[in-house]
Design a protein around this motif. Structure first.
Motif, PDB file in Angstrom:
ATOM      1  N   GLN A 209     -13.182 -56.899  48.512  1.00 56.09           N
ATOM      2  CA  GLN A 209     -12.801 -58.258  48.132  1.00 56.09           C
ATOM      3  C   GLN A 209     -11.581 -58.252  47.215  1.00 56.09           C
ATOM      4  O   GLN A 209     -10.727 -59.138  47.303  1.00 56.09           O
ATOM      5  CB  GLN A 209     -13.981 -58.952  47.449  1.00 56.09           C
ATOM      6  N   MET A 210     -11.497 -57.252  46.339  1.00 50.67           N
ATOM      7  CA  MET A 210     -10.328 -57.130  45.454  1.00 50.67           C
ATOM      8  C   MET A 210      -9.055 -56.962  46.278  1.00 50.67           C
ATOM      9  O   MET A 210      -8.030 -57.593  46.004  1.00 50.67           O
ATOM     10  CB  MET A 210     -10.496 -55.935  44.514  1.00 50.67           C
ATOM     11  N   ILE A 211      -9.111 -56.085  47.277  1.00 43.14           N
ATOM     12  CA  ILE A 211      -7.944 -55.861  48.123  1.00 43.14           C
ATOM     13  C   ILE A 211      -7.607 -57.137  48.894  1.00 43.14           C
ATOM     14  O   ILE A 211      -6.433 -57.514  49.024  1.00 43.14           O
ATOM     15  CB  ILE A 211      -8.206 -54.706  49.117  1.00 43.14           C
ATOM     16  N   GLN A 212      -8.615 -57.814  49.382  1.00 42.22           N
ATOM     17  CA  GLN A 212      -8.408 -59.039  50.142  1.00 42.22           C
ATOM     18  C   GLN A 212      -7.772 -60.127  49.275  1.00 42.22           C
ATOM     19  O   GLN A 212      -6.864 -60.832  49.714  1.00 42.22           O
ATOM     20  CB  GLN A 212      -9.740 -59.545  50.699  1.00 42.22           C
ATOM     21  N   GLY A 218      -5.022 -55.011  43.946  1.00 41.26           N
ATOM     22  CA  GLY A 218      -6.467 -55.031  43.845  1.00 41.26           C
ATOM     23  C   GLY A 218      -7.055 -53.662  43.590  1.00 41.26           C
ATOM     24  O   GLY A 218      -8.118 -53.540  42.957  1.00 41.26           O
ATOM     25  N   ARG A 219      -6.386 -52.604  44.076  1.00 38.88           N
ATOM     26  CA  ARG A 219      -6.868 -51.244  43.833  1.00 38.88           C
ATOM     27  C   ARG A 219      -6.895 -50.936  42.342  1.00 38.88           C
ATOM     28  O   ARG A 219      -7.866 -50.397  41.812  1.00 38.88           O
ATOM     29  CB  ARG A 219      -5.974 -50.234  44.560  1.00 38.88           C
ATOM     30  N   GLU A 344       3.660 -60.923  39.338  1.00 41.37           N
ATOM     31  CA  GLU A 344       2.496 -61.793  39.273  1.00 41.37           C
ATOM     32  C   GLU A 344       1.577 -61.468  40.429  1.00 41.37           C
ATOM     33  O   GLU A 344       1.980 -61.438  41.581  1.00 41.37           O
ATOM     34  CB  GLU A 344       2.957 -63.260  39.370  1.00 41.37           C
ATOM     35  N   LEU A 345       0.332 -61.170  40.106  1.00 39.28           N
ATOM     36  CA  LEU A 345      -0.601 -60.799  41.155  1.00 39.28           C
ATOM     37  C   LEU A 345      -0.739 -61.935  42.161  1.00 39.28           C
ATOM     38  O   LEU A 345      -0.913 -63.095  41.778  1.00 39.28           O
ATOM     39  CB  LEU A 345      -1.976 -60.501  40.551  1.00 39.28           C
ATOM     40  N   PRO A 346      -0.663 -61.639  43.464  1.00 34.13           N
ATOM     41  CA  PRO A 346      -0.825 -62.685  44.456  1.00 34.13           C
ATOM     42  C   PRO A 346      -2.216 -63.275  44.380  1.00 34.13           C
ATOM     43  O   PRO A 346      -3.179 -62.573  44.093  1.00 34.13           O
ATOM     44  CB  PRO A 346      -0.610 -61.945  45.790  1.00 34.13           C
ATOM     45  N   PHE A 347      -2.298 -64.541  44.623  1.00 34.74           N
ATOM     46  CA  PHE A 347      -3.594 -65.211  44.579  1.00 34.74           C
ATOM     47  C   PHE A 347      -3.893 -65.778  45.948  1.00 34.74           C
ATOM     48  O   PHE A 347      -3.166 -66.612  46.476  1.00 34.74           O
ATOM     49  CB  PHE A 347      -3.579 -66.351  43.552  1.00 34.74           C
ATOM     50  N   ILE A 348      -4.944 -65.292  46.576  1.00 34.99           N
ATOM     51  CA  ILE A 348      -5.335 -65.763  47.883  1.00 34.99           C
ATOM     52  C   ILE A 348      -6.365 -66.862  47.714  1.00 34.99           C
ATOM     53  O   ILE A 348      -7.284 -66.745  46.900  1.00 34.99           O
ATOM     54  CB  ILE A 348      -5.921 -64.607  48.730  1.00 34.99           C
ATOM     55  N   GLU A 349      -6.220 -67.942  48.461  1.00 30.81           N
ATOM     56  CA  GLU A 349      -7.069 -69.102  48.260  1.00 30.81           C
ATOM     57  C   GLU A 349      -8.541 -68.827  48.521  1.00 30.81           C
ATOM     58  O   GLU A 349      -9.414 -69.439  47.932  1.00 30.81           O
ATOM     59  CB  GLU A 349      -6.599 -70.246  49.181  1.00 30.81           C
ATOM     60  N   GLU A 350      -8.852 -67.861  49.409  1.00 30.41           N
ATOM     61  CA  GLU A 350     -10.250 -67.651  49.780  1.00 30.41           C
ATOM     62  C   GLU A 350     -10.986 -66.819  48.733  1.00 30.41           C
ATOM     63  O   GLU A 350     -11.367 -65.687  48.983  1.00 30.41           O
ATOM     64  CB  GLU A 350     -10.343 -66.960  51.151  1.00 30.41           C
ATOM     65  N   LEU A 351     -11.163 -67.351  47.556  1.00 34.29           N
ATOM     66  CA  LEU A 351     -11.932 -66.632  46.534  1.00 34.29           C
ATOM     67  C   LEU A 351     -13.416 -66.957  46.710  1.00 34.29           C
ATOM     68  O   LEU A 351     -13.765 -68.107  46.902  1.00 34.29           O
ATOM     69  CB  LEU A 351     -11.469 -67.053  45.141  1.00 34.29           C
TER      70      LEU A 351
END
Length: 351
Positions: A209-212, A218-219, A344-351
């Motif tokens: 999930q971190m990588i996603q 995320g690693r 800035e760490l990318p933020f994916i909407e599907e949290l």
């Protein structure tokens, strides 16, 4: 288990100015440019009470704190103090990683000073710094760089905080997510909007999930939220550039048009550097101009910190050589110790 100390001088530039001018003691002080485009390089705690902070336009700082005492940057004086401090570090270990003039990591794992106690070593270093320079420093002591840096803020100013190895994961878990390296304002706000406020909540995510959610970062983030950081203290730092540029649809003809365009780009660069905690690591400022004939002119200046007004100085220098219409402008900086840089760490909407 490693023993890492992070030393961070307290309001370094401002503290030096107050030391050298006792009439400023107890008063709000900011170091930076006094001109219309001046920016706060640093300020003391008295000024921070009014909302003044580094990278703030000086005119805004003066509006927030009309009684603010503004002092011009004196890099020669700051470098001299920094050299004295680094000489003190070297007395304890040769594994010293400078981050900026006023900040460094020390690996004292193999030191036998103070019977090998990193906590006592840090206290002794801070005492010697004060005796040699009249300046105070704060310190964080921990089993890795990530936690040591966070801990150095815990008892500021003029204090120190130790996180024992067995407390590393619990110490990190209770932190607000914004304390983690690489999570800037945008990602923090979006995570807050999703009800995620503390690091412990991020530990609920699996590695996959971190990588996603965060891509390759995320690693590293997976380890950080658990208090794990295997980065070594490196005595030899690297230099790399960060820049912002723009190609204009219509050539800029007048001096005013060019100066205003540079000012906008400088603030974009400054925001990027501040977001990624890179402002203290600026070594040089550079400017690139490309005219309508695609001829490029560049200039740079060694500043030792981010000085917004330096770009106008560089512009005047280049414009005196070639005042022809401009098609492209680029503003940049040379960053010391780029290992610590993370976008800035990318933020994916599907949290």
């Amino acid at each position: 288990m490693r023993k890492i100390i992070h030393i961070d001088m307290d309001c370094f530039y401002a503290a030096i100015e107050v030391r050298d001018d006792p009439s400023l003691r107890g008063k709000p002080v900011a170091v930076g440019g006094k001109g219309g485009r001046g920016v706060v390089a640093t300020c003391n705690y008295e000024a921070r009470k009014f909302g003044v902070h580094s990278a703030l336009p000086m005119k805004t700082a003066l509006r927030l704190c009309p009684q603010l005492n503004v002092v011009n940057v004196n890099m020669d004086k700051y470098r001299e103090a920094s050299h004295i401090i680094r000489d003190i570090f070297q007395q304890y270990t040769d594994q010293v990683e400078p981050i900026s003039l006023d900040e460094a990591y020390l690996d004292v794992t193999t030191s036998d000073v103070q019977d090998g106690s990193a906590t006592l070593i840090a206290h002794q270093i801070r005492t010697e710094i004060y005796e040699a320079t009249g300046l105070t420093a704060s310190a964080g002591i921990a089993p890795n760089k990530l936690i040591a840096k966070i801990a150095s803020d815990w008892r500021k100013p003029n204090g120190q905080f130790t996180v024992p190895p067995q407390d590393a994961s619990s110490f990190v878990a209770q932190l607000p997510i914004g304390k983690l390296w690489g999570i800037g304002k945008v990602t923090r706000q979006k995570l807050n909007d999703r009800g995620i406020f503390t690091v412990s909540q991020l530990t609920e995510l699996t590695f996959e999930q971190m990588i996603q959610q965060f891509g390759q970062y995320g690693r590293q983030l997976f380890d950080m939220v658990r208090g794990i950081d295997n980065r070594e203290v490196k005595s030899h730092s690297k230099t790399k550039s960060v820049s912002v540029e723009n190609t204009f649809e219509n050539d800029l003809v007048t001096t005013q048009q060019k100066a205003q365009a540079i000012e906008k780009l400088v603030f974009q660069l400054m925001e990027r550097l501040e977001r990624n905690q890179l402002l203290p690591r600026v070594k040089k400022c550079s400017l690139k101009l490309r005219n309508y004939q695609f001829k490029t002119h560049t200039a740079e200046i060694t500043t030792g910190c981010f000085l917004a007004e330096s770009y106008q100085t560089l512009f005047q220098k280049l414009n005196a050589k070639d005042a022809s219409p401009i098609r492209l402008i680029g503003v940049g900086v040379s960053i010391i110790d780029v290992e610590h840089f993370a976008a800035e760490l990318p933020f994916i909407e599907e949290l």
